[in-house]
Design a protein around this motif. Structure first.
Motif, short mmCIF file in Angstrom:
data_model
loop_
_atom_site.label_atom_id
_atom_site.label_comp_id
_atom_site.label_asym_id
_atom_site.label_seq_id
_atom_site.Cartn_x
_atom_site.Cartn_y
_atom_site.Cartn_z
N GLY A 34 0.84 -1.19 0.00
CA GLY A 34 0.00 0.00 0.00
C GLY A 34 0.87 1.24 0.00
N HIS A 35 0.32 2.36 0.41
CA HIS A 35 1.06 3.62 0.47
C HIS A 35 1.82 3.75 1.78
CE1 HIS A 35 -0.35 5.45 -3.17
NE2 HIS A 35 -1.62 5.41 -2.82
N ASP A 36 3.00 4.35 1.71
CA ASP A 36 3.69 4.85 2.91
C ASP A 36 3.73 3.84 4.05
OD1 ASP A 36 3.94 7.31 1.57
OD2 ASP A 36 1.96 7.94 2.26
N GLY A 37 4.22 2.66 3.75
CA GLY A 37 4.37 1.66 4.81
C GLY A 37 3.10 0.95 5.19
N GLN A 38 2.07 1.05 4.36
CA GLN A 38 0.84 0.32 4.62
C GLN A 38 0.80 -0.98 3.84
OE1 GLN A 38 -2.22 3.12 3.51
NE2 GLN A 38 -2.31 4.01 5.55
N GLN A 39 0.06 -1.95 4.38
CA GLN A 39 -0.18 -3.20 3.69
C GLN A 39 -1.68 -3.45 3.64
OE1 GLN A 39 2.14 -6.46 5.33
NE2 GLN A 39 3.98 -5.17 5.55
N GLN A 40 -2.15 -3.94 2.49
CA GLN A 40 -3.56 -4.27 2.32
C GLN A 40 -3.73 -5.76 2.60
OE1 GLN A 40 -5.57 -1.56 1.72
NE2 GLN A 40 -3.60 -0.52 1.89
N VAL A 41 -4.47 -6.08 3.65
CA VAL A 41 -4.58 -7.45 4.13
C VAL A 41 -5.93 -8.05 3.72
CG1 VAL A 41 -4.67 -8.91 6.19
CG2 VAL A 41 -3.07 -6.97 6.08
#
Length: 419
Positions: free
Chosen positions: A215-222
């Motif tokens: 995802g954006h900026d250190g995000q993860q889509q789980v």
């Protein structure tokens, strides 16, 4: 001035609103959520998705929001790979594209464009009654407001309220595929395992699947996928169900279950298709997007169909000059043209690739291994013609121009061949 009501401020709804506003319609969009929805899966800019955004003149803005993607890998509990499919597979037409963005980012882009075009949005409200009159459709809103519209469009998703009010209960049209899926955003913390641009997919027997995507900026889509045809609506009950189903599941599952409890964009629903036979319209009320033809996220075509359907409906209304005089005859002729264009594409998209459900969530351990083997074999040069033939018969055709209106100061770009 002709006045359209669009129920649902999603991708299909705001795309149609943008097109109609540019054509001179007065457009109101009503959305039951208190604000624009966030969350959702990553969507790619291929085929009809890219073509419609090109024709709308917003492709550059979409490309600025891309998520870095390297491909998808199927992994074991320790994170080691059983198979991988890079973005270059199938000439860029594999499971993961190098041009992907979050559904929320695309929805926000289209929403902002619609507002700039003069579209009025009414959040935290929805339709409660639709009554035909001599002048149009008399709409009673849940807020108590009344108004008459020349056209009402249900773009309110798989669980469409518009469809229920006008066409009957959801049970008539919902075709469950036997899986449910939870998705939410995970914010990386110190010690969180990074993805390095790869979507990772982990499966265990019993149709349990766990995915993490960049995802954006250190995000993860789980994502958490499991066998179910119905799920509770209460969030606490949903979390309890996930805890029960995924108890003891390996890889990072325990971490993800903890994160689901505080994720602001957590959502859980079943994987369904929607089949509305005969017609997507009743008088001046018409359905588009998932409300009309949901092919399920397993098709990989939901966004493309939503964008294409919105553009095709706007084009049909323009062809029949409905914006200059919304007589019942003109509206009916336009909707007939729209259905003739979209029915074949929607029907093809609903024909999932053979074994698609088992591919996402195998029932047995041997199925997990066979799936990984199949992912490696499908990329063999000798099998490429077969894969292309199967994909083409299920709605993955090259995109065609859709003639959407674009302001004179917005430059058009040609879409690359086959994209």
């Amino acid at each position: 001035m002709t006045h359209a009501l669009i129920v649902g401020a999603g991708i299909a709804g705001d795309t149609l609103a943008l097109c109609l506003a540019r054509d001179g319609w007065q457009v109101t969009v009503v959305e039951i959520a208190p604000a624009l929805r966030t969350g959702g899966q990553t969507v790619d800019l291929r085929g009809d998705s890219r073509q419609v955004l090109v024709d709308l003149g917003v492709i550059d803005a979409a490309l600025e929001r891309l998520i870095p993607q390297r491909g998808i890998a199927w992994i074991r509990a320790d994170g080691s790979r059983m198979a991988a499919m890079p973005v270059e597979a199938f000439g860029g037409q594999g499971f993961i594209s190098h041009e992907e963005l979050l559904r929320a980012d695309l929805a926000a882009l289209l929403h902002d464009e619609a507002r700039a075009a003069g579209v009025v949005h009414r959040f935290a409200d929805t339709v409660d009654a639709l009554t035909d009159t001599a002048d149009g459709v008399d709409v009673r809103f849940r807020s108590g407001h009344y108004a008459v519209f020349d056209l009402v469009v249900g773009a309110d998703g798989t669980h469409s309220r518009t469809r229920a009010l006008r066409f009957g209960p959801e049970s008539r049209y919902r075709k469950p595929l036997g899986l449910a899926h939870a998705w939410f955003t995970l914010q990386e913390q110190p010690g969180t395992a990074g993805l390095d641009g790869w979507a990772l997919s982990y499966n265990e027997p019993g149709r349990r699947g766990v995915t993490a995507r960049p995802g954006h900026d250190g995000q993860q889509q789980v994502g958490l996928t499991f066998a179910a045809s119905t799920v509770p609506r209460d969030r606490d009950e949903q979390l309890t169900l996930l805890d029960t189903v995924f108890a003891g599941t390996g890889w990072r599952t325990a971490e993800f279950l903890d994160a689901a409890r505080t994720a602001p964009d957590f959502a859980l629903d079943t994987y369904d298709q929607v089949h509305v036979p005969d017609s997507w319209s009743d008088g001046r009320v018409v359905l588009i997007g998932d409300a009309a033809w949901c092919a399920s996220p397993l098709s990989g075509l939901g966004t493309a169909l939503g964008l294409r359907g919105a553009a095709e409906l706007a084009h049909a209304l323009r062809q029949h000059d409905v914006q200059d005089g919304a007589s019942s005859a003109r509206v009916a002729a336009a909707i007939e043209t729209f259905e003739a264009a979209m029915r074949p594409r929607a029907t093809a998209a609903q024909k999932l690739l053979p074994g698609r459900v088992a591919m996402v969530a195998p029932k047995h351990q041997w199925g997990v291994r066979v799936n990984a083997l199949a992912m490696r074999m499908l990329q063999a040069r000798a099998l490429l013609p077969l894969v292309e033939e199967l994909a083409g018969s299920r709605g993955h055709e090259p995109a065609l121009p859709v003639h959407v209106p674009v302001p004179a100061d917005v430059a058009r770009q040609p879409a690359p061949d086959g994209r």
